[in-house]
Scaffold this active site. Structure first.
Site, PDB file in Angstrom:
ATOM      1  N   LYS A   1       0.847  -1.205   0.000  1.00  8.64           N
ATOM      2  CA  LYS A   1       0.000   0.000   0.000  1.00  8.64           C
ATOM      3  C   LYS A   1       0.882   1.254   0.000  1.00  8.64           C
ATOM      4  CE  LYS A   1      -0.298  -0.330   4.994  1.00  8.64           C
ATOM      5  NZ  LYS A   1      -0.973  -1.031   6.092  1.00  8.64           N
TER       6      LYS A   1
ATOM      7  N   ARG B   1      -9.971  -0.264  15.303  1.00 13.49           N
ATOM      8  CA  ARG B   1      -9.892   0.593  14.116  1.00 13.49           C
ATOM      9  C   ARG B   1     -10.868  -0.026  13.126  1.00 13.49           C
ATOM     10  NH1 ARG B   1      -4.240   1.194  10.973  1.00 13.49           N
ATOM     11  NH2 ARG B   1      -4.845  -0.929  10.450  1.00 13.49           N
TER      12      ARG B   1
ATOM     13  N   TYR C   1      17.552  29.284   7.200  1.00 14.29           N
ATOM     14  CA  TYR C   1      16.410  30.108   7.638  1.00 14.29           C
ATOM     15  C   TYR C   1      16.364  30.234   9.155  1.00 14.29           C
ATOM     16  CZ  TYR C   1      14.172  30.065   3.021  1.00 14.29           C
ATOM     17  OH  TYR C   1      13.869  30.241   1.706  1.00 14.29           O
TER      18      TYR C   1
ATOM     19  N   MET D   1      13.215  23.906   1.229  1.00 18.79           N
ATOM     20  CA  MET D   1      12.361  23.100   0.350  1.00 18.79           C
ATOM     21  C   MET D   1      13.170  22.172  -0.545  1.00 18.79           C
ATOM     22  SD  MET D   1       9.336  24.352  -2.200  1.00 18.79           S
ATOM     23  CE  MET D   1       8.467  25.232  -0.923  1.00 18.79           C
TER      24      MET D   1
HETATM   25  C1  LIG Z   1      -0.185  -2.082   6.664  1.00 22.73           C
HETATM   26  C2  LIG Z   1      -0.742  -3.385   7.061  1.00 22.73           C
HETATM   27  C3  LIG Z   1       0.076  -4.501   7.256  1.00 22.73           C
HETATM   28  C4  LIG Z   1       1.592  -4.443   7.194  1.00 22.73           C
HETATM   29  O1  LIG Z   1       2.092  -3.854   8.366  1.00 22.73           O
HETATM   30  P1  LIG Z   1       3.676  -3.704   8.621  1.00 22.73           P
HETATM   31  O2  LIG Z   1       3.761  -3.160   9.984  1.00 22.73           O
HETATM   32  O3  LIG Z   1       4.162  -2.737   7.594  1.00 22.73           O
HETATM   33  O4  LIG Z   1       4.256  -5.039   8.452  1.00 22.73           O
HETATM   34  C5  LIG Z   1      -0.533  -5.710   7.531  1.00 22.73           C
HETATM   35  N1  LIG Z   1      -1.876  -5.817   7.616  1.00 22.73           N
HETATM   36  C6  LIG Z   1      -2.690  -4.753   7.449  1.00 22.73           C
HETATM   37  C7  LIG Z   1      -4.163  -4.922   7.573  1.00 22.73           C
HETATM   38  C8  LIG Z   1      -2.159  -3.508   7.180  1.00 22.73           C
HETATM   39  O5  LIG Z   1      -2.973  -2.458   7.029  1.00 22.73           O
END
Ligand SMILES: *Cc1c(COP(=O)(O)O)cnc(C)c1O
Length: 363
Positions: free
Chosen positions: A35, A130, A255, A303
């Site tokens: 993701k 969650r 800065y 930046m």
């Molecule tokens: C992001 C995620 C993972 C992976 O988590 P890591 O800590 O990056 O290994 C696994 N399961 C779900 C549902 C996630 O959202």
């Protein structure tokens, strides 16, 4: 010469990290979590490098489309499920798996037009609070899913752990108990472990593991480095010196002049800044490597530029390489200096820093 900011992806490290995850769960199937554009590494590229995974996990349909368009035909799971019924025809057309974490999504599938059946990962809230259905609802929703024409067989039963990275044993134990109680009697593969759980809790392996962070060569634990876990960083963020000068004692740099030179000293300017995703909260004292030598950021990141202390590398010259994190300098350390977690730094890297890939295996 083009602007020298680059993200270097170490292909050998990526493959070795996947092999390490596999070795920890040799009898399980493995969903590589890609993701957020593969944690900032580029989703299509990383799916190729993790081609040995049994499935890929993404956050949304757009990411799944990108993978299919890149030629990935392995299973792809939507970790948050459909956001609206309008996504279902595309989910069916692309043959995606989907998480179902809410009754609303069960209803979407019940009302879905007949088409290619979708494999479901029914997500139960075992204590993170969650996403996930209430433990008490799991059996009834599982039955409803099995009665829906749009749902394929083999529903996976999944949950997510809140504190595996803290090695909070009690909390993991409580979640495992809540999960098993909720599922009592339901058939089907189980999926629990993220990277932290896979690395530290063999009892969470179940049938499918879901590592993300560790595949990119980063430790999920504050008390243990990636190297100690047998992982190698995949991403190196680097650029080069574009100016070297001597600044007199007492003068401020950058800065706000937040850093004052304690002596007359050489200061380097590097072509990379918060516009490229370097954290502005990583202030003076954050480590960087100039010509492989460890020194520090001084003053505020701009930046597209950062100033660095060249006293430990007095011979440094324009064009010399600077590493902000990656091989030789764990991103975990930079995250600690910036008051954040490595996940956020990796995801924040912008395309302005061009990608290149390195072939030779990591030493
Ligand atoms: C992001 C995620 C993972 C992976 O988590 P890591 O800590 O990056 O290994 C696994 N399961 C779900 C549902 C996630 O959202």
């Amino acid at each position: 010469m083009n602007r020298p900011a680059r993200v270097v992806i170490d292909r050998a490290a990526a493959r070795a990290n996947l092999a390490r995850a596999r070795a920890l769960a040799p009898r399980q199937r493995l969903m590589a979590v890609v993701k957020a554009d593969a944690y900032g590494h580029g989703v299509a590229r990383m799916a190729q490098l993790y081609a040995g995974a049994d499935a890929f996990g993404v956050a949304c349909l757009e990411e799944a489309v990108e993978l299919r368009e890149a030629g990935v035909d392995a299973p792809i799971g939507l970790l948050e499920g459909p956001f609206s019924p309008a996504e279902l025809p595309e989910i069916q057309r692309l043959g995606l798996d989907t998480v179902v974490h809410h009754e609303e999504q069960v209803r979407m599938l019940e009302l879905a037009p007949a088409g290619r059946p979708v494999r479901v990962w029914l997500k139960v809230d075992s204590g993170m609070h969650r996403l996930g259905v209430e433990p008490g609802q799991a059996a009834a929703l599982w039955q409803r899913l099995h009665g829906a024409a749009a749902v394929a067989g083999g529903t996976v039963l999944a949950t997510h752990l809140a504190s595996a990275h803290l090695r909070a044993g009690d909390s993991v134990d409580a979640q495992l108990r809540a999960f098993e109680t909720a599922l009592a009697g339901l058939p089907g593969p189980r999926s629990i472990a993220n990277s932290a759980a896979l690395l530290s809790r063999p009892d969470t392996r179940g049938d499918w593991v879901r590592p993300g962070l560790m595949l990119y060569g980063v430790s999920p634990f504050e008390d243990c480095t990636a190297a100690e876990l047998g992982l190698a960083p995949v991403m190196t963020l680097r650029s080069a010196l574009i100016s070297v000068r001597r600044v007199p004692a007492g003068e401020g740099v950058g800065y706000g002049g937040t850093w004052r030179c304690p002596e007359t000293m050489p200061v380097g300017v590097v072509a990379l800044g918060y516009g490229d995703g370097y954290p502005r909260h990583a202030g003076s004292g954050t480590p960087v490597l100039v010509n492989g030598v460890r020194t520090q950021v001084i003053g505020r990141a701009s930046m597209d530029m950062i100033t660095v202390d060249l006293r430990p590398v007095p011979a440094a010259a324009i064009g010399d390489p600077v590493v902000f994190w990656g091989r030789g300098l764990p991103v975990e350390e930079i995250a600690a200096h910036a008051g954040t977690i490595p996940y956020e730094l990796l995801c924040s890297v912008r395309v302005r820093a061009r990608f290149v890939e390195s072939g030779p295996p990591a030493p």
